[in-house]
Design a protein around this motif. Structure first.
Motif, mmCIF file in Angstrom:
data_model
loop_
_atom_site.group_PDB
_atom_site.id
_atom_site.type_symbol
_atom_site.label_atom_id
_atom_site.label_comp_id
_atom_site.label_asym_id
_atom_site.label_seq_id
_atom_site.Cartn_x
_atom_site.Cartn_y
_atom_site.Cartn_z
ATOM 1 N N ASN A 514 0.852 -1.663 -0.266
ATOM 2 C CA ASN A 514 -0.317 -0.080 0.183
ATOM 3 C C ASN A 514 0.732 1.709 0.190
ATOM 4 O O ASN A 514 0.624 2.956 -0.146
ATOM 5 C CB ASN A 514 -1.118 0.329 0.576
ATOM 6 C CG ASN A 514 -2.123 -1.051 1.071
ATOM 7 O OD1 ASN A 514 -2.070 -1.723 0.057
ATOM 8 N ND2 ASN A 514 -2.440 -1.506 1.950
ATOM 9 N N ASN A 515 2.170 0.999 -0.064
ATOM 10 C CA ASN A 515 3.035 2.008 0.275
ATOM 11 C C ASN A 515 4.511 1.552 -0.695
ATOM 12 O O ASN A 515 5.386 1.297 -0.199
ATOM 13 C CB ASN A 515 3.701 2.666 1.792
ATOM 14 C CG ASN A 515 4.189 4.022 1.703
ATOM 15 O OD1 ASN A 515 4.609 4.540 0.661
ATOM 16 N ND2 ASN A 515 4.440 4.750 2.941
ATOM 17 N N PRO A 516 4.070 2.311 -1.977
ATOM 18 C CA PRO A 516 5.310 1.981 -2.725
ATOM 19 C C PRO A 516 6.646 2.392 -2.870
ATOM 20 O O PRO A 516 7.541 1.900 -2.916
ATOM 21 C CB PRO A 516 5.100 2.974 -4.304
ATOM 22 C CG PRO A 516 3.341 2.321 -4.015
ATOM 23 C CD PRO A 516 3.007 3.311 -2.338
ATOM 24 N N GLU A 517 6.565 3.596 -1.896
ATOM 25 C CA GLU A 517 7.957 4.055 -1.078
ATOM 26 C C GLU A 517 8.572 3.225 -0.021
ATOM 27 O O GLU A 517 9.843 3.248 -0.024
ATOM 28 C CB GLU A 517 7.643 5.302 -0.979
ATOM 29 C CG GLU A 517 7.197 6.457 -1.786
ATOM 30 C CD GLU A 517 6.815 7.772 -1.407
ATOM 31 O OE1 GLU A 517 6.681 7.776 -0.183
ATOM 32 O OE2 GLU A 517 6.811 8.897 -1.558
ATOM 33 N N LYS A 518 7.916 2.328 0.419
ATOM 34 C CA LYS A 518 8.549 1.307 1.215
ATOM 35 C C LYS A 518 8.927 0.052 0.873
ATOM 36 O O LYS A 518 9.111 -0.664 1.100
ATOM 37 C CB LYS A 518 7.883 1.134 2.538
ATOM 38 C CG LYS A 518 7.119 2.016 3.460
ATOM 39 C CD LYS A 518 7.174 2.158 4.948
ATOM 40 C CE LYS A 518 6.611 3.128 5.614
ATOM 41 N NZ LYS A 518 5.638 2.730 6.542
ATOM 42 N N ASN A 519 8.915 0.341 -0.959
ATOM 43 C CA ASN A 519 9.213 -1.785 -1.126
ATOM 44 C C ASN A 519 10.693 -1.268 -0.648
ATOM 45 O O ASN A 519 11.966 -1.044 -1.603
ATOM 46 C CB ASN A 519 9.371 -0.827 -2.782
ATOM 47 C CG ASN A 519 9.309 -2.258 -3.459
ATOM 48 O OD1 ASN A 519 10.008 -3.622 -2.884
ATOM 49 N ND2 ASN A 519 9.421 -1.784 -5.030
ATOM 50 N N PRO A 520 11.197 -2.187 0.333
ATOM 51 C CA PRO A 520 12.577 -2.792 0.418
ATOM 52 C C PRO A 520 13.413 -3.252 -0.909
ATOM 53 O O PRO A 520 12.381 -4.165 -1.736
ATOM 54 C CB PRO A 520 12.176 -4.465 1.605
ATOM 55 C CG PRO A 520 10.840 -4.717 0.715
ATOM 56 C CD PRO A 520 9.633 -3.683 0.091
ATOM 57 N N LYS A 521 14.752 -3.131 -0.441
ATOM 58 C CA LYS A 521 15.616 -3.553 -1.172
ATOM 59 C C LYS A 521 15.999 -5.417 -1.638
ATOM 60 O O LYS A 521 16.516 -5.778 -2.426
ATOM 61 C CB LYS A 521 17.042 -2.990 -0.726
ATOM 62 C CG LYS A 521 17.032 -3.941 0.047
ATOM 63 C CD LYS A 521 19.083 -2.401 0.643
ATOM 64 C CE LYS A 521 19.153 -3.327 1.437
ATOM 65 N NZ LYS A 521 21.234 -3.207 2.426
ATOM 66 N N GLU A 522 15.820 -6.054 -0.390
ATOM 67 C CA GLU A 522 15.276 -7.281 0.142
ATOM 68 C C GLU A 522 13.846 -8.072 -1.120
ATOM 69 O O GLU A 522 13.744 -9.413 -0.527
ATOM 70 C CB GLU A 522 15.649 -8.674 1.004
ATOM 71 C CG GLU A 522 14.622 -8.086 1.602
ATOM 72 C CD GLU A 522 14.794 -5.759 2.507
ATOM 73 O OE1 GLU A 522 14.593 -6.040 3.667
ATOM 74 O OE2 GLU A 522 15.354 -5.659 2.655
ATOM 75 N N GLY A 523 12.945 -7.528 -1.138
ATOM 76 C CA GLY A 523 12.182 -7.682 -1.911
ATOM 77 C C GLY A 523 11.910 -8.510 -2.798
ATOM 78 O O GLY A 523 12.113 -8.448 -3.532
ATOM 79 N N LEU A 524 10.661 -9.542 -3.029
ATOM 80 C CA LEU A 524 10.946 -10.569 -3.861
ATOM 81 C C LEU A 524 9.599 -10.799 -4.623
ATOM 82 O O LEU A 524 8.632 -10.482 -3.768
ATOM 83 C CB LEU A 524 10.538 -11.494 -2.670
ATOM 84 C CG LEU A 524 11.387 -13.342 -3.209
ATOM 85 C CD1 LEU A 524 12.391 -13.444 -4.214
ATOM 86 C CD2 LEU A 524 10.977 -14.757 -2.317
ATOM 87 N N PHE A 525 10.199 -11.032 -5.881
ATOM 88 C CA PHE A 525 9.031 -11.559 -6.558
ATOM 89 C C PHE A 525 8.443 -9.705 -7.534
ATOM 90 O O PHE A 525 8.537 -9.293 -8.535
ATOM 91 C CB PHE A 525 7.872 -12.368 -6.802
ATOM 92 C CG PHE A 525 8.678 -13.318 -6.500
ATOM 93 C CD1 PHE A 525 9.941 -14.443 -6.816
ATOM 94 C CD2 PHE A 525 8.352 -13.979 -5.110
ATOM 95 C CE1 PHE A 525 10.447 -14.926 -6.395
ATOM 96 C CE2 PHE A 525 8.434 -15.451 -5.219
ATOM 97 C CZ PHE A 525 9.789 -16.036 -5.574
ATOM 98 N N SER A 526 7.452 -9.204 -6.374
ATOM 99 C CA SER A 526 6.768 -8.423 -7.142
ATOM 100 C C SER A 526 6.541 -7.293 -5.665
ATOM 101 O O SER A 526 6.124 -7.713 -4.951
ATOM 102 C CB SER A 526 5.072 -8.898 -8.047
ATOM 103 O OG SER A 526 4.097 -7.219 -8.195
#
Length: 616
Positions: A514-526
């Motif tokens: 819900n908060n794209p700015e918090k998209n983590p660098k270790e996020g997986l797939f999508s």
């Protein structure tokens, strides 16, 4: 009081040193024992006394008379019982012909080869020579695991060494116990008909008591006749009771009884087996810490001088450089192992705790009844134990590089969580030649993963034992895919250095979606799909698709389509050489897009017309 407290403190300190420097605990334990015992008496003490004197000499010491024998016997019985618990007959069938041959053919080669070497190098009697060879059969997991823990090896090689150490421990102990009992029935004299009858009684009573009381204990625990808080100590009392009772009926049959008891109980379907084993492991750490300092301290300096000659070097060289390789090469004939892998397995064969502990007990007892040559047993076995541990601990990594079994790239994948989506991914990757391991605390999930042929471990992510698993040495990628975001974050923080050297990833959380700015660098797939979305897509479309990618722009188009379609989730980019690149939640930033690449995704098949429309 000071000596007893000192032993416990030094023992635990030695265990900590072993953990800190990733070496087998037996090494600092024995060295500390020798330091406070014979070395202190000879060089450090002004009055020629040991700093720690195990046997009471009317002035000092911990154990008067024969009480040291009793303590060592009881401690060894508990350690052997724990060893028996770890021996699963089903595992012997499953681990493959190489390991089966190593614990049979390899053991026979060591048993006869080392006996012949001891007989002709030290001129020992055949009885003492065979006791020595029986004691050095074992290569326990407590010495193998620390040595191999930080050496990236092919899975097959580490598995062979791991399972050999686990399975041969109780088998080697059983052989040593039988040889000792065969010697002790006639005090080392001529083996008469009476001696053979006594030996038969030992085997009969030891086996019978062990088998019977294992089933009785299992029945008592399963019927819940003992409350859970008393279960572990009740089991401890039962083990000691069986040891003493069997010994009363047939002298020296107690050790055989507890080994058999452990083996039978370990192969039962008791739901309490894991709790019992955990308790016994904790107790064994304490007993081993006390035991080996005591046993090493009890050696006298003149016993060390017995083996301070070239004959000891010859015997050590024969065991390590001749007998071990011969056993390994005979056991691996016709296997898929390569020459360099056989050489490495031949090199790594450290002797362990069971060998040193039983050697001390048997050496003391046989010397006390006047068996000629018994004084050689303890120092010779200690030399083999210390020598092999030192050799392998200092050279195994270098030797692995030298013979070419050291993995320069760790391409294995560890997936935290064994839910349906993890099993689907694991099965796909395994089918495409990648080593995948799933871990989960849910036994049902683990069972389903194993049914698909995926390697899976039933373990708690918070358990320290995960870092000790040498079969994970080739793991270089970590994917945390549980439904609990806290567990996923913990896994990344805890294990990214050890298991994620090439990449550590976790699923994004609902808050991060819900908060794209918090998209983590270790996020997986999508960055638009969390565990709930993955599980839903897996429920609707439980299949993994591949679509060809023409160039980087085409890749971006496909990613945009998957981000906008809730029934499609990107997973990997597969290059023209079949290598997989894990897609992160920052999936448009990938630079490895080339000719003949494929986008691997979860969900429904692509609509060709939709793709063409997006490209226009």
């Amino acid at each position: 009081m000071l000596e007893l407290a000192g032993i416990i403190i030094l023992g635990i300190l030695a265990q900590w040193v072993a953990w800190k420097f990733k070496i087998p605990a037996i090494l600092p334990l024995i060295l500390i024992g020798l330091l406070v015992g014979p070395i202190a008496a000879e060089f450090l003490s002004h009055d020629g006394t040991k700093w720690i004197e195990p046997i009471w000499n009317e002035k000092e010491g911990l154990f008067p008379g024969e009480s040291l024998f009793y303590f060592v016997s009881l401690a060894i019985s508990i350690i052997l019982f724990e060893g028996g618990l770890t021996l699963k007959l089903s595992e012997i069938k499953n681990v493959g012909p190489v390991i089966t041959k190593l614990i049979t053919v390899g053991s026979l080669v060591t048993f006869f080869g080392a006996a012949i070497a001891a007989r002709f190098i030290f001129d020992l009697s055949w009885e003492i020579s065979f006791l020595f060879s029986g004691l050095i059969i074992v290569t326990g997991p407590t010495v193998i695991t620390p040595i191999l823990r930080n050496i990236p090896l092919k899975k097959d090689v580490s598995a062979v060494l791991k399972w050999e150490g686990i399975l041969i421990d109780p088998i080697g102990a059983l052989v040593a116990v039988l040889v000792y009992e065969f010697i002790s029935v006639d005090a080392g004299g001529e083996f008469t008909k009476t001696a053979l009858i006594e030996f038969g009684k030992i085997v009969l009573f030891g086996s019978t008591f062990g088998f019977t009381f294992a089933h009785a204990l299992n029945l008592i625990l399963n019927k819940k006749l003992v409350p859970h808080y008393l279960m572990n100590v009740f089991t401890l009392a039962a083990v000691l009771g069986v040891f003493v009772l069997s010994d009363a009926f047939a002298h020296e049959s107690g050790l055989l009884a507890v080994v058999v008891m452990g083996m039978v109980l370990g192969n039962s379907n008791s739901p309490y087996l894991k709790d019992i084993l955990y308790f016994k492991e904790s107790l064994s750490v304490l007993l081993i810490s006390i035991l080996f300092i005591l046993l090493a301290a009890n050696i006298n300096f003149d016993e060390l001088l017995l083996i301070y000659n070239w004959k000891t070097v010859m015997l050590f060289a024969a065991v390590v450089f001749l007998i071990r390789p011969l056993g390994v090469f005979l056991s691996t004939m016709g296997s898929t192992l390569k020459l360099n892998e056989k050489l490495f397995i031949s090199w790594v064969g450290p002797r362990g705790i069971v060998a040193a502990g039983i050697a001390s007990l048997f050496g003391l007892k046989l010397a006390s009844i006047g068996v000629v040559g018994a004084e050689y047993i303890t120092p010779l076995v200690f030399v083999i134990v210390l020598g092999t541990v030192l050799l392998n601990a200092t050279t195994a990594r270098l030797f692995a590089k030298l013979v070419g079994v050291f993995l320069t790239q760790s391409n294995g994948i560890l997936i935290v969580g064994a839910s349906k989506v993890s099993r689907l991914l694991g099965h796909y990757l395994e089918s495409n030649g990648r080593h995948v391991v799933l871990i989960d605390s849910n036994q049902n999930n683990i069972a389903k993963a194993k049914e698909l042929g995926i390697e899976a471990l039933n373990t708690n992510i918070y358990s320290e034992t995960l870092t000790d698993n040498i079969e994970l040495n080739d793991v270089g990628y970590l994917m945390a895919m549980t439904g609990n975001s806290d567990i996923n974050k913990y896994a990344i923080n805890k294990f990214s250095k050890q298991f994620g050297e090439n990449g550590a990833f976790r699923l994004v959380t609902s808050e991060e979606i819900n908060n794209p700015e918090k998209n983590p660098k270790e996020g997986l797939f999508s960055h638009t799909d969390d565990y709930t979305n993955l599980a839903e897509v897996t429920r609707k479309f439980p299949s993994i698709q591949e679509i060809e990618v023409n160039d980087k722009d085409h890749y971006k188009t496909l990613i945009e389509i998957t981000n906008n379609d809730k029934d499609m989730i990107p997973l990997f980019l597969k290059d023209d050489e079949g290598e997989f690149h894990i897609i992160s939640s920052n999936n448009t930033e990938i630079d490895d897009v080339g000719d003949n690449c494929k986008l691997v995704y979860l969900g429904k098949p692509f609509d060709v017309e939709e793709v063409a429309h997006e490209e226009d």
